[in-house]
Design an enzyme around this catalytic site. Sequence first.
Site, mmCIF file in Angstrom:
data_model
loop_
_atom_site.group_PDB
_atom_site.id
_atom_site.type_symbol
_atom_site.label_atom_id
_atom_site.label_comp_id
_atom_site.label_asym_id
_atom_site.label_seq_id
_atom_site.Cartn_x
_atom_site.Cartn_y
_atom_site.Cartn_z
ATOM 1 N N VAL A 291 0.839 -1.196 0.000
ATOM 2 C CA VAL A 291 0.000 0.000 0.000
ATOM 3 C C VAL A 291 0.875 1.248 0.000
ATOM 4 O O VAL A 291 0.582 2.249 -0.654
ATOM 5 C CB VAL A 291 -0.949 -0.004 1.216
ATOM 6 C CG1 VAL A 291 -1.700 1.315 1.314
ATOM 7 C CG2 VAL A 291 -1.939 -1.158 1.110
ATOM 8 N N GLU A 296 -1.714 5.181 -4.655
ATOM 9 C CA GLU A 296 -2.984 4.956 -5.331
ATOM 10 C C GLU A 296 -3.715 6.246 -5.694
ATOM 11 O O GLU A 296 -4.578 6.259 -6.556
ATOM 12 C CB GLU A 296 -3.911 4.077 -4.461
ATOM 13 C CG GLU A 296 -4.298 4.682 -3.123
ATOM 14 C CD GLU A 296 -3.308 4.332 -2.026
ATOM 15 O OE1 GLU A 296 -3.628 4.559 -0.865
ATOM 16 O OE2 GLU A 296 -2.219 3.846 -2.340
ATOM 17 N N ASP A 338 0.105 26.820 -39.274
ATOM 18 C CA ASP A 338 -0.498 27.202 -40.531
ATOM 19 C C ASP A 338 -0.451 28.720 -40.644
ATOM 20 O O ASP A 338 -0.554 29.425 -39.640
ATOM 21 C CB ASP A 338 -1.945 26.707 -40.576
ATOM 22 C CG ASP A 338 -2.620 26.994 -41.895
ATOM 23 O OD1 ASP A 338 -2.021 26.675 -42.936
ATOM 24 O OD2 ASP A 338 -3.731 27.540 -41.884
ATOM 25 N N ASN A 687 6.009 8.054 0.665
ATOM 26 C CA ASN A 687 5.889 6.594 0.612
ATOM 27 C C ASN A 687 7.240 5.922 0.827
ATOM 28 O O ASN A 687 7.331 4.852 1.429
ATOM 29 C CB ASN A 687 5.309 6.175 -0.740
ATOM 30 C CG ASN A 687 3.844 6.546 -0.866
ATOM 31 O OD1 ASN A 687 3.240 7.065 0.070
ATOM 32 N ND2 ASN A 687 3.262 6.305 -2.028
ATOM 33 N N GLU A 690 7.811 5.770 4.466
ATOM 34 C CA GLU A 690 7.045 4.672 5.076
ATOM 35 C C GLU A 690 7.738 3.332 4.835
ATOM 36 O O GLU A 690 7.807 2.483 5.729
ATOM 37 C CB GLU A 690 5.633 4.660 4.489
ATOM 38 C CG GLU A 690 4.810 5.900 4.815
ATOM 39 C CD GLU A 690 3.542 5.973 3.987
ATOM 40 O OE1 GLU A 690 2.962 4.914 3.716
ATOM 41 O OE2 GLU A 690 3.136 7.075 3.607
ATOM 42 N N ASN A 715 -1.456 7.757 3.598
ATOM 43 C CA ASN A 715 -1.529 7.763 2.140
ATOM 44 C C ASN A 715 -2.693 8.591 1.608
ATOM 45 O O ASN A 715 -2.551 9.347 0.646
ATOM 46 C CB ASN A 715 -1.677 6.329 1.613
ATOM 47 C CG ASN A 715 -0.348 5.596 1.616
ATOM 48 O OD1 ASN A 715 0.689 6.196 1.857
ATOM 49 N ND2 ASN A 715 -0.393 4.299 1.363
ATOM 50 N N ASP A 719 -0.996 12.423 2.502
ATOM 51 C CA ASP A 719 -0.484 12.512 1.130
ATOM 52 C C ASP A 719 -1.446 13.271 0.227
ATOM 53 O O ASP A 719 -1.059 14.176 -0.515
ATOM 54 C CB ASP A 719 -0.284 11.105 0.544
ATOM 55 C CG ASP A 719 1.058 10.518 0.954
ATOM 56 O OD1 ASP A 719 1.757 11.169 1.741
ATOM 57 O OD2 ASP A 719 1.375 9.412 0.499
#
Length: 887
Positions: A291, A296, A338, A687, A690, A715, A719
């Site tokens: 995790v 995620e 163009d 992360n 962790e 998370n 986060d």
Amino acid sequence: MRKVKNMVPPEKNFSQWYHKNTEEVFTLLKSRISGLNADEVADRSRAFGPNEIESTQTLSALKILLRQFTDFMIVVLLIAAVISGYVGDISDTMVILAIVVLNATIGFYQEYRAGRAMEALQQMAASMATVLRNGLPHSIPASEIVPGDVVLLEAGNIVPADLRLFEARLLKIEEASLTGESVPVEKQPERITEPNLMLADCLNMAFKGTFVASGNGMGVAVATGMHTELGKIAQMLEKEEVQTPLQKRLAAFSRKLAFIFLFICAIVFVLGILRGEKPVLMLLTALSLAVAAIPEALPAMVTISLSLGAKRMVKNNALVRRLPAVETLGSVTYICSDKTGTLTQNKMSAEGIIYKAQQYDSSRFVKFMQEPDAQWLLTAAALNNDIQTGGDGNLLGDPTEKAMYEFALQFGYPKESLLKQYPKIAHIPFDATRKCMTTIHALNNGTFIAFTKGAMDTLLPNAANLSHHEKTNWEKAVNSMSANGFRVLGFAMRTWQQLPNPLLPHNVEQDFTLLGALGMIDPPRPEAAQSVHWCKTAGIHTVMITGDHPQTARYIAQKLGIITHKNDLVITGSEMLQMTTHELESKVSHIKVYARVTPEQKFAIVEALQRKGQFVAMTGDGVNDAPSLKHADIGVAMAITGTDVAKEAAHMILLDDNFATIVKAVREGRRIFDNIRKFVKFIMTGNSAEIWTILLAPFLGLPIPLQPIHILWINLVTDGLPSLALAAEPAEKNIMSRPPRHPKESIFANGLGWHIVIIGLLMGGFTLLTQYISYHSANIHWQTMVFCTLCFCQLALALAIRSERESVFKLNFFSNPFLLITIIVTILIQLCTVYIPMMNNVFKTQPLSAVELMCTFAPALLIFIAVEIQKWYSNFRYYRQTSFIND
């Protein structure tokens, strides 16, 4: 396609038709001027099919939806969701699934809308057409036209198929959407012998989807459906789109995360079993690490960041149709623009004047206003035209005539009042042979005056007021102005006591007084030159791609600063036909202007630049731009002058048709990617901390430092909220003075990867130090202290990485109030998990004393200082290297 007996089938190359005479064309098509009969039509309809633009990519809505779940990152997240649900972390599973569904919904909507480009192209085709069959006119659905049909064209018609014209009476067709030609093209039926012509030069052809501006004519259908030039564009639109830089980086990022995920889980699980830990405990630990390893919330954060950027860009008149393209402009190295309507105003204007064999800008003509010849020149420009004033006050008529009349109007010569002074009594219309037009007016004294307008090679030989030497000087001035891309038309006048009889051109258009000449051109947009300069400052090359004449293109490019050096090249479509793919690639870096090019060649230019490692933005508004818009790394269409086909094929639409808006979009794209890097840095560093904390704790003789719910909380809350706030961070000070990112640059470049590892290790070290001291001091609150320490360290990190190089103390502290509010709110929520009894049970925490709480804030302060020192050291190395290079 079944071949019709004795008939040459329509080929993909239109060149087989324009260089053949009418008899040869009808012979090859097994047709005749009176048209086909019913049996021939039925036979050809079965052989060639309907005259329609078709699409081969017919993905159903369900298939498009299912495709969204094949993205690598989404697959990894789904696996994580299944595993989390298996061990009972239902809340984590639901959050991950919600994020997956959100991304799939957005992706489905964007891909479903992309299919509308083909629908818009289909709508360009005419719905009805008039054909001759058995010598009689019939109005039929345009889809029923077959090769060999004789088609009648009138003003206001949409050309229903590719036609070889065999009759044209003052026929002018607007082809800007297909060829880039800024004015209606006058057609003629004669055979053209010159080989390898571009579409815009095929004066005896009319192409499907173009518009008949004036006159009438007849042509035989030589190509229908997907064999037409419009059909070829449709086939190119069917090609797969390229990925944006962000999509490529996230794909690579996803693969790296998957390896990290598998490697760490396996190592932790195996080492735990070898150390004699319980398998269930190690599975729980490994899943907790999984995790922590997979951010995620990252896909959602990227989507939200792009959405916020897209919303901000709309306020700057840039509408984003595909979200990942928001950041693409930040890495673009070439803008292929163009000319017509993008860099120029898409309307003719009299910008140059030749008066007494000298060239002048229109603004300098005012000094001659007291001279009779100058006054007669303005009178001629006002009267010698077919311009009408509409009910809304707008001028109606030929664009070139409008330009000349507007020139007279700006000096105070309105047509309505002049006609009262000089009533019009006769008119000799323009034709392609004489290349001139004459209007005859009555004067107050009973005499008459004629004003003739036309090509200078027609007027000069008949000018009675010029000596041979003076005519030579006029020719030099005209040639000089024409070489710069101007369309030069002269004005002359002649007076009579009595009108000649008969009133025919050869009696009228001779022995006149040459008054002057006007040079017409589609002028640059006023802000375009500054925008090109800003692009250069940002390290972006601007290239002009146009269907216009090379002289005109060169002149506009020089005026805008696109051509600045003698080795800057201008090449034509005909020259490109002689070049191999390798030759084009070898010269593409030096070519600044491509003139008279076809849609296929525009496509080839984009591909050549991409093969050279460049990231290409293509701007345009016509149908001819659509394939290149879709295939470019980002296609930018014009909202006002742009066709629906171009808009649907593009990734972004400029609502004001302003080239300057692209510069704002570039700045916004760079800011967005900078902020994406910031929240990737923030999430992955957190992360990483962790992972280091959980991975190293057993080796230090410490128990597992965090509960699974602690990791989930960090998370999704610690986060998630600050990373969302980082997406709103203002642009860095040097954002438009640095070169574009290298197209292959990793998202971890410029020290981001090392930052994730080192600062993450430092955060993990401070967290483990807190655990070590509190655990060995028999403090029963040690796990709560670890939980708070890691949380506060991440919040300090969010504050410190607001800028990659600038110290936080040099920034406007309140320039991102959302981040400050988020940090304060997150701290308060974190304290609630510690001090509210009900939440103590949910989060397995205990209230901390004031001293214990201060001990959790101290490591956060150290992390903040460490990141500031790292930025100072990076700046020191950068300036030292720069000074060394300059020395």
